[in-house]
Structures are given as structure tokens and as C-alpha cells.
Design a protein around this motif. Structure first.
Motif, PDB file in Angstrom:
ATOM      1  N   LEU A   9       0.833  -1.200   0.000  1.00 20.21           N
ATOM      2  CA  LEU A   9       0.000   0.000   0.000  1.00 20.21           C
ATOM      3  C   LEU A   9       0.868   1.251   0.000  1.00 20.21           C
ATOM      4  N   MET A  10       1.922   1.244   0.780  1.00 19.51           N
ATOM      5  CA  MET A  10       2.844   2.381   0.795  1.00 19.51           C
ATOM      6  C   MET A  10       3.497   2.570  -0.570  1.00 19.51           C
ATOM      7  N   GLN A  11       3.840   1.465  -1.229  1.00 16.73           N
ATOM      8  CA  GLN A  11       4.446   1.557  -2.554  1.00 16.73           C
ATOM      9  C   GLN A  11       3.449   2.098  -3.572  1.00 16.73           C
ATOM     10  N   ALA A  12       2.189   1.710  -3.458  1.00 18.99           N
ATOM     11  CA  ALA A  12       1.162   2.228  -4.368  1.00 18.99           C
ATOM     12  C   ALA A  12       1.035   3.740  -4.199  1.00 18.99           C
ATOM     13  N   MET A  13       1.049   4.215  -2.967  1.00 15.83           N
ATOM     14  CA  MET A  13       0.972   5.647  -2.725  1.00 15.83           C
ATOM     15  C   MET A  13       2.207   6.347  -3.296  1.00 15.83           C
ATOM     16  N   ALA A  14       3.366   5.769  -3.072  1.00 15.89           N
ATOM     17  CA  ALA A  14       4.619   6.347  -3.557  1.00 15.89           C
ATOM     18  C   ALA A  14       4.600   6.505  -5.070  1.00 15.89           C
ATOM     19  N   VAL A  15       4.189   5.458  -5.755  1.00 18.88           N
ATOM     20  CA  VAL A  15       4.139   5.500  -7.218  1.00 18.88           C
ATOM     21  C   VAL A  15       3.144   6.549  -7.688  1.00 18.88           C
ATOM     22  N   GLU A  70     -10.051  11.731  -4.608  1.00 21.72           N
ATOM     23  CA  GLU A  70      -9.530  11.326  -5.920  1.00 21.72           C
ATOM     24  C   GLU A  70      -8.158  10.681  -5.789  1.00 21.72           C
ATOM     25  N   PHE A  71      -7.320  11.275  -4.957  1.00 17.00           N
ATOM     26  CA  PHE A  71      -5.980  10.725  -4.783  1.00 17.00           C
ATOM     27  C   PHE A  71      -6.026   9.346  -4.132  1.00 17.00           C
ATOM     28  N   VAL A  72      -6.815   9.224  -3.085  1.00 12.98           N
ATOM     29  CA  VAL A  72      -6.932   7.935  -2.392  1.00 12.98           C
ATOM     30  C   VAL A  72      -7.494   6.877  -3.338  1.00 12.98           C
ATOM     31  N   GLU A  73      -8.433   7.252  -4.192  1.00 11.25           N
ATOM     32  CA  GLU A  73      -8.993   6.311  -5.181  1.00 11.25           C
ATOM     33  C   GLU A  73      -7.903   5.807  -6.121  1.00 11.25           C
ATOM     34  N   ARG A  74      -7.044   6.711  -6.587  1.00  8.99           N
ATOM     35  CA  ARG A  74      -5.946   6.288  -7.475  1.00  8.99           C
ATOM     36  C   ARG A  74      -4.992   5.346  -6.750  1.00  8.99           C
ATOM     37  N   VAL A  75      -4.675   5.650  -5.516  1.00 14.40           N
ATOM     38  CA  VAL A  75      -3.785   4.781  -4.734  1.00 14.40           C
ATOM     39  C   VAL A  75      -4.435   3.413  -4.559  1.00 14.40           C
ATOM     40  N   GLU A  76      -5.725   3.413  -4.214  1.00 20.67           N
ATOM     41  CA  GLU A  76      -6.424   2.145  -4.012  1.00 20.67           C
ATOM     42  C   GLU A  76      -6.463   1.322  -5.288  1.00 20.67           C
ATOM     43  N   GLN A  77      -6.741   1.941  -6.414  1.00 17.48           N
ATOM     44  CA  GLN A  77      -6.792   1.205  -7.681  1.00 17.48           C
ATOM     45  C   GLN A  77      -5.438   0.595  -8.018  1.00 17.48           C
ATOM     46  N   ARG A  78      -4.365   1.344  -7.825  1.00 22.10           N
ATOM     47  CA  ARG A  78      -3.024   0.808  -8.086  1.00 22.10           C
ATOM     48  C   ARG A  78      -2.729  -0.357  -7.132  1.00 22.10           C
TER      49      ARG A  78
END
Length: 92
Positions: A9-15, A70-78
């Protein structure tokens, strides 16, 4: 508070931070200026070494021209895409 043990999850946020920053043609310094944080902190978030607080995440989302949702949605999708890839790979 202990750091997150959910490395994926941290890596998804980082990317997502890095990808969106690059979509906007911003340097780490540009983003740091937008959100009033130090550039090294942005750098550490982009490599999943820092876990931002909710208030910092809110600033980051705004600096990336997203709402927090919107940002959290993108992180979650990744994150979910990576989890599916991982599951498929383990089933082989």
C-alpha cells in the motif's frame, strides 16, 4: 505510532505521487513548494520510506491537483491491481 506493515500500500501511494507529479511536469522541489514541505520529505514519500499523516496527505493531494478522495482512489486502484497481479503470479 508504528510504521505501516502494508508495504504494498505504501508503494502504491509512492508511485501515485511520483506518476502524478510527473504528469504535471513538476519537480520534487516544485511539489514541495506547493505543499510547504521539504523536498527530501517528498523524495522519501516517493520511495515509500515516509508514511504521511492525514493532514500531509491532504496537502499532497491538493498539490497534485486532486481532492483527497480522488488521490486515495488512485492509490487504491493501483494497490488492488498489484494485489491481483501478485495473486495471479502465486497461482502459477
Amino acid at each position: 505510532m508504528r510504521p505501516s506493515k502494508n508495504v504494498e500500500l505504501m508503494q502504491a501511494m509512492a508511485v501515485e505521487i511520483k506518476v502524478r507529479r510527473e504528469e504535471l511536469a513538476l519537480t520534487q522541489e516544485d511539489l514541495a513548494g506547493r505543499v510547504q514541505l521539504d523536498r527530501p520529505y517528498i523524495s522519501l514519500m516517493e520511495v515509500a520510506r515516509k508514511q504521511p499523516t492525514l493532514s500531509v496527505l491532504y496537502k499532497i493531494a491538493g498539490g497534485l491537483e486532486f481532492t483527497l478522495a480522488e488521490f486515495v482512489e488512485r492509490v487504491e486502484q493501483r494497490y488492488l491491481r498489484e494485489q491481483r497481479k501478485k495473486a495471479r503470479a502465486s497461482n502459477r
